[in-house]
Design an enzyme around this catalytic site. Structure first.
Site, PDB file in Angstrom:
ATOM      1  N   CYS A 112      -6.170  22.604   0.071  1.00  0.00           N
ATOM      2  CA  CYS A 112      -6.797  23.804  -0.498  1.00  0.00           C
ATOM      3  C   CYS A 112      -6.057  24.337  -1.721  1.00  0.00           C
ATOM      4  O   CYS A 112      -6.586  25.180  -2.450  1.00  0.00           O
ATOM      5  CB  CYS A 112      -6.902  24.883   0.565  1.00  0.00           C
ATOM      6  SG  CYS A 112      -7.697  24.265   2.044  1.00  0.00           S
ATOM      7  N   HIS A 252      -8.131  31.685  -1.845  1.00  0.00           N
ATOM      8  CA  HIS A 252      -8.769  30.559  -1.151  1.00  0.00           C
ATOM      9  C   HIS A 252      -9.664  31.115  -0.045  1.00  0.00           C
ATOM     10  O   HIS A 252      -9.282  32.024   0.687  1.00  0.00           O
ATOM     11  CB  HIS A 252      -7.695  29.645  -0.561  1.00  0.00           C
ATOM     12  CG  HIS A 252      -8.262  28.599   0.336  1.00  0.00           C
ATOM     13  ND1 HIS A 252      -9.317  27.803  -0.047  1.00  0.00           N
ATOM     14  CD2 HIS A 252      -7.949  28.231   1.607  1.00  0.00           C
ATOM     15  CE1 HIS A 252      -9.620  26.988   0.942  1.00  0.00           C
ATOM     16  NE2 HIS A 252      -8.815  27.233   1.957  1.00  0.00           N
ATOM     17  N   ASN A 282     -15.351  27.124   4.038  1.00  0.00           N
ATOM     18  CA  ASN A 282     -14.098  26.671   3.412  1.00  0.00           C
ATOM     19  C   ASN A 282     -14.351  25.316   2.749  1.00  0.00           C
ATOM     20  O   ASN A 282     -14.568  24.321   3.432  1.00  0.00           O
ATOM     21  CB  ASN A 282     -13.017  26.567   4.503  1.00  0.00           C
ATOM     22  CG  ASN A 282     -11.677  26.102   3.970  1.00  0.00           C
ATOM     23  OD1 ASN A 282     -11.572  25.644   2.835  1.00  0.00           O
ATOM     24  ND2 ASN A 282     -10.649  26.201   4.798  1.00  0.00           N
TER      25      ASN A 282
HETATM   26  N1  ACO Z   1     -16.921  29.211  19.037  1.00  0.00           N
HETATM   27  C1  ACO Z   1     -16.521  29.869  20.136  1.00  0.00           C
HETATM   28  N2  ACO Z   1     -15.235  29.898  20.554  1.00  0.00           N
HETATM   29  C2  ACO Z   1     -14.336  29.220  19.829  1.00  0.00           C
HETATM   30  C3  ACO Z   1     -14.685  28.497  18.685  1.00  0.00           C
HETATM   31  C4  ACO Z   1     -16.042  28.508  18.268  1.00  0.00           C
HETATM   32  N3  ACO Z   1     -16.474  27.869  17.197  1.00  0.00           N
HETATM   33  N4  ACO Z   1     -13.580  27.926  18.155  1.00  0.00           N
HETATM   34  C5  ACO Z   1     -12.560  28.268  18.950  1.00  0.00           C
HETATM   35  N5  ACO Z   1     -13.011  29.050  19.983  1.00  0.00           N
HETATM   36  C6  ACO Z   1     -12.248  29.636  21.072  1.00  0.00           C
HETATM   37  C7  ACO Z   1     -10.970  28.900  21.389  1.00  0.00           C
HETATM   38  O1  ACO Z   1     -11.208  27.820  22.266  1.00  0.00           O
HETATM   39  C8  ACO Z   1     -10.139  29.983  22.029  1.00  0.00           C
HETATM   40  O2  ACO Z   1     -10.568  30.140  23.370  1.00  0.00           O
HETATM   41  P1  ACO Z   1      -9.502  30.489  24.538  1.00  0.00           P
HETATM   42  O3  ACO Z   1      -8.936  31.826  24.163  1.00  0.00           O
HETATM   43  O4  ACO Z   1     -10.358  30.499  25.756  1.00  0.00           O
HETATM   44  O5  ACO Z   1      -8.483  29.407  24.510  1.00  0.00           O
HETATM   45  C9  ACO Z   1     -10.551  31.261  21.276  1.00  0.00           C
HETATM   46  O6  ACO Z   1     -11.809  30.938  20.654  1.00  0.00           O
HETATM   47  C10 ACO Z   1      -9.563  31.683  20.210  1.00  0.00           C
HETATM   48  O7  ACO Z   1      -9.201  30.554  19.425  1.00  0.00           O
HETATM   49  P2  ACO Z   1      -8.187  30.665  18.213  1.00  0.00           P
HETATM   50  O8  ACO Z   1      -8.013  29.310  17.599  1.00  0.00           O
HETATM   51  O9  ACO Z   1      -6.963  31.393  18.647  1.00  0.00           O
HETATM   52  O10 ACO Z   1      -9.057  31.580  17.223  1.00  0.00           O
HETATM   53  P3  ACO Z   1      -8.608  32.313  15.898  1.00  0.00           P
HETATM   54  O11 ACO Z   1      -8.885  33.730  16.012  1.00  0.00           O
HETATM   55  O12 ACO Z   1      -7.238  31.883  15.447  1.00  0.00           O
HETATM   56  O13 ACO Z   1      -9.665  31.737  14.837  1.00  0.00           O
HETATM   57  C11 ACO Z   1      -9.712  30.092  13.051  1.00  0.00           C
HETATM   58  C12 ACO Z   1      -9.703  30.351  14.574  1.00  0.00           C
HETATM   59  C13 ACO Z   1     -10.987  30.660  12.506  1.00  0.00           C
HETATM   60  C14 ACO Z   1      -9.639  28.602  12.811  1.00  0.00           C
HETATM   61  C15 ACO Z   1      -8.502  30.806  12.395  1.00  0.00           C
HETATM   62  O14 ACO Z   1      -7.342  30.513  13.135  1.00  0.00           O
HETATM   63  C16 ACO Z   1      -8.262  30.389  10.944  1.00  0.00           C
HETATM   64  O15 ACO Z   1      -9.022  30.714  10.066  1.00  0.00           O
HETATM   65  N6  ACO Z   1      -7.125  29.732  10.658  1.00  0.00           N
HETATM   66  C17 ACO Z   1      -6.688  29.420   9.288  1.00  0.00           C
HETATM   67  C18 ACO Z   1      -7.473  28.317   8.647  1.00  0.00           C
HETATM   68  C19 ACO Z   1      -6.879  27.999   7.306  1.00  0.00           C
HETATM   69  O16 ACO Z   1      -6.516  28.864   6.540  1.00  0.00           O
HETATM   70  N7  ACO Z   1      -6.704  26.728   6.999  1.00  0.00           N
HETATM   71  C20 ACO Z   1      -6.019  26.326   5.778  1.00  0.00           C
HETATM   72  C21 ACO Z   1      -6.887  25.780   4.766  1.00  0.00           C
HETATM   73  S1  ACO Z   1      -7.883  24.435   5.336  1.00  0.00           S
HETATM   74  C22 ACO Z   1      -7.299  22.998   4.567  1.00  0.00           C
HETATM   75  O17 ACO Z   1      -6.250  22.925   4.025  1.00  0.00           O
HETATM   76  C23 ACO Z   1      -8.147  21.756   4.680  1.00  0.00           C
END
Ligand code: ACO
Length: 325
Positions: A112, A252, A282
């Site tokens: 990214c 980003h 993204n």
């Molecule tokens: N639908 C429903 N539930 C979901 C989903 C979904 N699509 N995805 C995950 N969950 C659940 C998980 O299983 C978890 O359940 P549990 O509590 O029973 O275990 C719960 O939701 C919480 O999961 P988390 O992963 O902790 O959710 P979080 O609030 O962290 O959100 C996300 C996830 C959106 C991926 C976030 O962490 C994020 O945006 N991270 C950063 C991404 C980023 O910046 N990446 C860098 C650039 S990408 C690149 O370089 C290619």
């Protein structure tokens, strides 16, 4: 003498994939995706559309807007983690498609942060005199490395491309400062495990779904906020821009919660932060390039504006660019 973006272009594929559509594909809800990410829909490239096709469309738009003929471009840099092939580079494929016959071309792989790393490279080439006219393209077909059975990642990504054309400029406008950082220690948190020399393609890697992106999202989240803030503050300080002098931050587009956290810490109002991830998801390297080109096409960017671009991605990589428009 500065390196200045003289024009921009972008391309988004036609097909729209909504959160409602995703409800039918994996165990998720429209509400979860919207609340946890801010993404409402994303664009998905067609089967026959590769990264270089989208990159060429964005690049062609930037050239046309500037009125620069293909033969005048001497450098093509393409930022991507979803190249058409392992080699030749996607930049070379774009060179061929756009008939940039006098250019040399290469890819940059910084996930990214790829667009900002590429802008910094372009700036160095222009300032050193090694280049006169640089086309930077950032293009991704994230859908080609998305595991459509993994609800934790498949709701996040989209496809598209953005481009910027740069030349030297003595008006005082252009790139004011750049900041680039990496930390390879956390590379395993965001990775496509197979398909390279570590784990070449085999029946086993395909069966294990190892050619798809894997991410420990919540771990990445914390580092992303911290490092994007660090990048924004570093470039603003080096450029001598105080927080009340920032006209627009283009972060980003990974997650609205990340963007809101950064905006809050930098004390920015809603109209000082560009957001399009609700429509694009993204798009990795393409994200800031598309955003910049969209803002440019909507005349949101005014001559003399102080703009901060800030990124975070796999590697880990993070970067900032401050520019005067
Ligand atoms: N639908 C429903 N539930 C979901 C989903 C979904 N699509 N995805 C995950 N969950 C659940 C998980 O299983 C978890 O359940 P549990 O509590 O029973 O275990 C719960 O939701 C919480 O999961 P988390 O992963 O902790 O959710 P979080 O609030 O962290 O959100 C996300 C996830 C959106 C991926 C976030 O962490 C994020 O945006 N991270 C950063 C991404 C980023 O910046 N990446 C860098 C650039 S990408 C690149 O370089 C290619």
């Amino acid at each position: 003498m500065k390196a200045r973006i003289i024009s921009t272009g972008y391309y988004l594929p036609e097909r729209i994939l909504t959160n409602k559509d995703l409800e039918k594909m994996v165990d998720t809800t429209e509400e979860w995706i919207t609340q946890r990410t801010g993404i409402l829909e994303r664009r998905i490239a067609s089967e026959n559309e590769a990264t270089s096709d989208m990159g060429s469309a964005a690049g062609a738009a930037a050239l046309e807007k500037a009125g620069v003929s293909p033969g005048d471009v001497d450098t093509v840099i393409c930022a991507t983690i979803t190249p058409d092939h392992l080699f030749p580079s996607t930049a070379c494929l774009i060179q061929k498609k756009l008939k940039l016959s006098n250019a040399f071309a290469y890819d940059i792989s910084a996930a990214c942060s790829g667009f900002l790393y590429s802008l910094a490279s372009a700036e160095s080439l222009l300032k050193s005199g090694a280049a006169e006219t640089v086309l930077v393209v950032a293009a991704e077909k994230m859908s080609s490395i998305t595991d459509w059975k993994d609800r934790s990642t498949c709701v996040l990504f989209g496809d598209g491309a953005g481009a910027a054309l740069l030349k030297r400029d003595d008006s005082g406008r252009g790139i004011l400062s750049t900041y680039m950082k990496s930390d390879g220690n956390m590379g395993d948190l965001l990775i496509v495990p197979a398909g390279g020399s570590r784990m070449p393609a085999s029946e086993k890697t395909v069966a294990g779904r190892l050619h798809y992106l894997r991410m420990q999202g919540n771990e990445v989240f914390k580092v992303a906020v911290r490092n994007m803030l660090e990048s924004a503050q570093a470039v603003a300080e080096e450029a001598g821009i105080h927080s009340d002098e920032i006209n627009l931050v283009i972060p980003h587009q990974a997650n609205l919660r990340i963007i809101d956290a950064i905006a809050k810490r930098l004390k920015l109002g809603k109209d000082q932060v560009y957001v399009n991830l609700d429509r694009t998801g993204n798009t990795s390297a393409a994200s800031i390039a598309i955003s910049l080109a969209e803002a440019d096409s909507q005349s949101i960017l005014k001559e003399g504006d102080n703009i901060i671009l800030v990124s975070f991605g796999a590697g880990f990589t993070w970067a900032g660019v401050a520019l005067q428009w």
